[in-house]
Scaffold this motif. Sequence first.
Motif, mmCIF file in Angstrom:
data_model
loop_
_atom_site.group_PDB
_atom_site.id
_atom_site.type_symbol
_atom_site.label_atom_id
_atom_site.label_comp_id
_atom_site.label_asym_id
_atom_site.label_seq_id
_atom_site.Cartn_x
_atom_site.Cartn_y
_atom_site.Cartn_z
ATOM 1 N N GLY A 208 -45.044 -59.384 40.092
ATOM 2 C CA GLY A 208 -45.435 -58.852 38.675
ATOM 3 C C GLY A 208 -44.349 -58.625 37.881
ATOM 4 O O GLY A 208 -43.274 -58.693 38.499
ATOM 5 N N GLN A 209 -44.399 -58.202 36.760
ATOM 6 C CA GLN A 209 -43.338 -57.744 35.713
ATOM 7 C C GLN A 209 -42.700 -56.492 35.953
ATOM 8 O O GLN A 209 -43.382 -55.601 36.460
ATOM 9 C CB GLN A 209 -43.810 -57.816 34.301
ATOM 10 N N LYS A 210 -41.461 -56.535 35.694
ATOM 11 C CA LYS A 210 -40.719 -55.207 36.164
ATOM 12 C C LYS A 210 -41.075 -53.815 35.286
ATOM 13 O O LYS A 210 -41.318 -54.142 34.470
ATOM 14 C CB LYS A 210 -39.307 -55.155 35.724
ATOM 15 N N ALA A 211 -41.259 -52.901 36.002
ATOM 16 C CA ALA A 211 -42.015 -51.682 35.463
ATOM 17 C C ALA A 211 -41.226 -50.398 36.024
ATOM 18 O O ALA A 211 -41.426 -50.205 36.945
ATOM 19 C CB ALA A 211 -43.659 -51.633 35.365
ATOM 20 N N ILE A 212 -40.880 -49.446 34.955
ATOM 21 C CA ILE A 212 -40.113 -48.297 35.316
ATOM 22 C C ILE A 212 -40.711 -47.213 34.436
ATOM 23 O O ILE A 212 -40.837 -47.273 33.252
ATOM 24 C CB ILE A 212 -38.731 -48.447 35.123
ATOM 25 N N THR A 213 -41.396 -46.180 35.239
ATOM 26 C CA THR A 213 -41.852 -44.927 34.498
ATOM 27 C C THR A 213 -40.891 -43.532 35.055
ATOM 28 O O THR A 213 -40.904 -43.541 36.339
ATOM 29 C CB THR A 213 -43.198 -44.785 35.033
ATOM 30 N N HIS A 214 -40.263 -43.068 34.323
ATOM 31 C CA HIS A 214 -39.713 -41.850 34.551
ATOM 32 C C HIS A 214 -40.914 -40.598 34.418
ATOM 33 O O HIS A 214 -41.664 -40.688 33.348
ATOM 34 C CB HIS A 214 -38.754 -41.510 33.863
ATOM 35 N N PHE A 215 -40.785 -39.565 35.208
ATOM 36 C CA PHE A 215 -41.720 -38.377 35.112
ATOM 37 C C PHE A 215 -41.267 -37.184 35.532
ATOM 38 O O PHE A 215 -40.375 -37.203 36.314
ATOM 39 C CB PHE A 215 -43.044 -38.808 35.757
ATOM 40 N N LYS A 216 -41.725 -36.005 35.052
ATOM 41 C CA LYS A 216 -41.179 -34.689 35.590
ATOM 42 C C LYS A 216 -42.585 -34.136 35.398
ATOM 43 O O LYS A 216 -43.428 -34.022 34.435
ATOM 44 C CB LYS A 216 -40.208 -34.144 34.655
ATOM 45 N N VAL A 217 -42.815 -33.002 36.355
ATOM 46 C CA VAL A 217 -43.842 -31.993 36.362
ATOM 47 C C VAL A 217 -43.814 -31.073 35.431
ATOM 48 O O VAL A 217 -42.649 -30.379 35.475
ATOM 49 C CB VAL A 217 -44.353 -31.581 37.854
ATOM 50 N N LEU A 218 -44.719 -30.753 34.692
ATOM 51 C CA LEU A 218 -44.789 -29.764 33.639
ATOM 52 C C LEU A 218 -45.565 -28.504 34.243
ATOM 53 O O LEU A 218 -45.128 -27.147 33.967
ATOM 54 C CB LEU A 218 -45.189 -30.009 32.239
ATOM 55 N N ASP A 219 -46.621 -28.704 34.881
ATOM 56 C CA ASP A 219 -47.437 -27.734 35.642
ATOM 57 C C ASP A 219 -48.287 -28.160 36.619
ATOM 58 O O ASP A 219 -48.575 -29.472 36.614
ATOM 59 C CB ASP A 219 -48.194 -27.013 34.580
ATOM 60 N N ARG A 220 -48.810 -27.456 37.526
ATOM 61 C CA ARG A 220 -49.791 -27.665 38.603
ATOM 62 C C ARG A 220 -50.875 -26.804 38.643
ATOM 63 O O ARG A 220 -50.771 -25.327 38.577
ATOM 64 C CB ARG A 220 -48.819 -27.838 39.864
ATOM 65 N N PHE A 221 -51.849 -27.422 38.767
ATOM 66 C CA PHE A 221 -53.209 -26.413 38.693
ATOM 67 C C PHE A 221 -53.896 -26.725 39.823
ATOM 68 O O PHE A 221 -54.797 -27.577 40.094
ATOM 69 C CB PHE A 221 -54.067 -26.977 37.409
ATOM 70 N N LYS A 222 -53.665 -25.896 40.938
ATOM 71 C CA LYS A 222 -54.166 -26.017 42.292
ATOM 72 C C LYS A 222 -55.739 -25.669 42.533
ATOM 73 O O LYS A 222 -56.445 -26.503 43.007
ATOM 74 C CB LYS A 222 -53.375 -24.789 43.255
ATOM 75 N N GLN A 223 -56.041 -24.851 41.286
ATOM 76 C CA GLN A 223 -57.520 -24.621 41.618
ATOM 77 C C GLN A 223 -58.419 -25.850 41.195
ATOM 78 O O GLN A 223 -59.221 -26.125 41.620
ATOM 79 C CB GLN A 223 -58.106 -23.364 40.733
ATOM 80 N N LYS A 224 -57.838 -26.581 39.965
ATOM 81 C CA LYS A 224 -58.383 -27.714 39.578
ATOM 82 C C LYS A 224 -57.899 -29.089 40.428
ATOM 83 O O LYS A 224 -58.374 -29.988 40.231
ATOM 84 C CB LYS A 224 -58.300 -28.145 38.291
ATOM 85 N N ASP A 225 -56.779 -28.772 41.305
ATOM 86 C CA ASP A 225 -56.173 -29.865 41.871
ATOM 87 C C ASP A 225 -55.835 -31.126 40.809
ATOM 88 O O ASP A 225 -56.161 -32.263 41.109
ATOM 89 C CB ASP A 225 -57.368 -30.704 42.888
ATOM 90 N N LEU A 226 -54.873 -30.504 39.992
ATOM 91 C CA LEU A 226 -54.343 -31.336 38.973
ATOM 92 C C LEU A 226 -53.124 -31.172 38.504
ATOM 93 O O LEU A 226 -52.560 -29.973 38.697
ATOM 94 C CB LEU A 226 -55.292 -31.413 37.563
ATOM 95 N N THR A 227 -52.181 -32.259 38.179
ATOM 96 C CA THR A 227 -50.782 -31.998 37.746
ATOM 97 C C THR A 227 -50.678 -32.501 36.466
ATOM 98 O O THR A 227 -50.871 -33.637 36.060
ATOM 99 C CB THR A 227 -49.995 -32.906 38.818
ATOM 100 N N LEU A 228 -49.844 -31.745 35.802
ATOM 101 C CA LEU A 228 -49.670 -32.076 34.305
ATOM 102 C C LEU A 228 -48.174 -32.612 34.354
ATOM 103 O O LEU A 228 -47.284 -32.126 34.786
ATOM 104 C CB LEU A 228 -49.811 -30.657 33.331
ATOM 105 N N LEU A 229 -48.004 -33.943 33.819
ATOM 106 C CA LEU A 229 -46.679 -34.577 33.455
ATOM 107 C C LEU A 229 -46.314 -34.853 32.310
ATOM 108 O O LEU A 229 -46.920 -35.105 31.416
ATOM 109 C CB LEU A 229 -46.990 -35.926 34.522
ATOM 110 N N GLN A 230 -44.908 -35.334 32.151
ATOM 111 C CA GLN A 230 -44.463 -35.793 31.131
ATOM 112 C C GLN A 230 -43.617 -36.861 31.626
ATOM 113 O O GLN A 230 -42.962 -37.036 32.488
ATOM 114 C CB GLN A 230 -43.371 -34.896 30.630
ATOM 115 N N CYS A 231 -43.992 -38.153 30.853
ATOM 116 C CA CYS A 231 -43.712 -39.237 31.379
ATOM 117 C C CYS A 231 -42.886 -40.170 30.064
ATOM 118 O O CYS A 231 -43.026 -40.031 28.896
ATOM 119 C CB CYS A 231 -44.861 -40.198 31.629
#
Length: 306
Positions: A208-231
Amino acid sequence: MIQSNKKGDWFEIILPAEWEKFTLESLFKDFWQAPKKLVHTYRMEKKVRINGKSPDWTLPLVKGERLQLNLFVEEEMTVVPDYHNVEIIFEDDHLIVFNKPAGMDTHPNEPEQKGTLTNAAAFHMQANGEPGRPRHVHRLDRDTTGAVLFAKNALISAILDKMLDDRHIKRTYLALADGIIRQNKGTIDKPIGRDRHHPTRRRVSETGQKAITHFKVLDRFKQKDLTLLQCSLDTGRTHQIRVHFSHLGHPLAGDSLYEGSTEFNRQALHAVKLELVHPFTQEKIICHAPFIDQPPIFFNINPYDI
């Protein structure tokens, strides 16, 4: 910021001292990196003047002189103007940034299609008596919301396309991923190609074509099993963020195409911020896109803090 103004069909720039290192030729070729064919057209049709006269393109520019560009010319609309009440985040004579809602394509896939953001941009320009036509510089998926940049004339469009290719237009996203991502930040460098078994899906593929994504975690919601990300992206592949996090085993919440959870009715992805330096005025433009119809968790974040 460089002094400039609109005068009828012409855009006038008061040449700054820092442009004295350029000739008119090198300003277009090296600084704006405009396509040769377009520059040739501007030369042949005498769409460029200095102090109201046809210029010598090989002489150094002089501070305080008036560079005039014939930008605001009648163009035939290539889409059907169609009114939609879409929020405008930024606008001047050359650019417009919309806050795209969910359920709206960025551009038509057929000549007479209506209801897209490009149709709305065409209506907006026509209603304001602007002679040009809108050109989208980048796209968002139909159900992804947030900032989308349009150009209003051929020259600025070509310059912005090159800036996007050279990563001089920065786009920041908020995403809500399924599962708890333990890594606080990271980079996903995985090529993306078509999925042979599905007409619209993409997948990580060595061919495929080159693809680069940078991310950092802003928050984790363990009760909902979700992670909020900035990309943020170094490339702009179709479904890039969605494919990369699905590949990691953390598809975006609500993203049925990539087997995300069904807590939301679409992928939880928002283009929250767009940054660029205006090619003509050198103004630093920072656009923050307020949330539209987002998962409630997003509202823990102030988009202006990103």
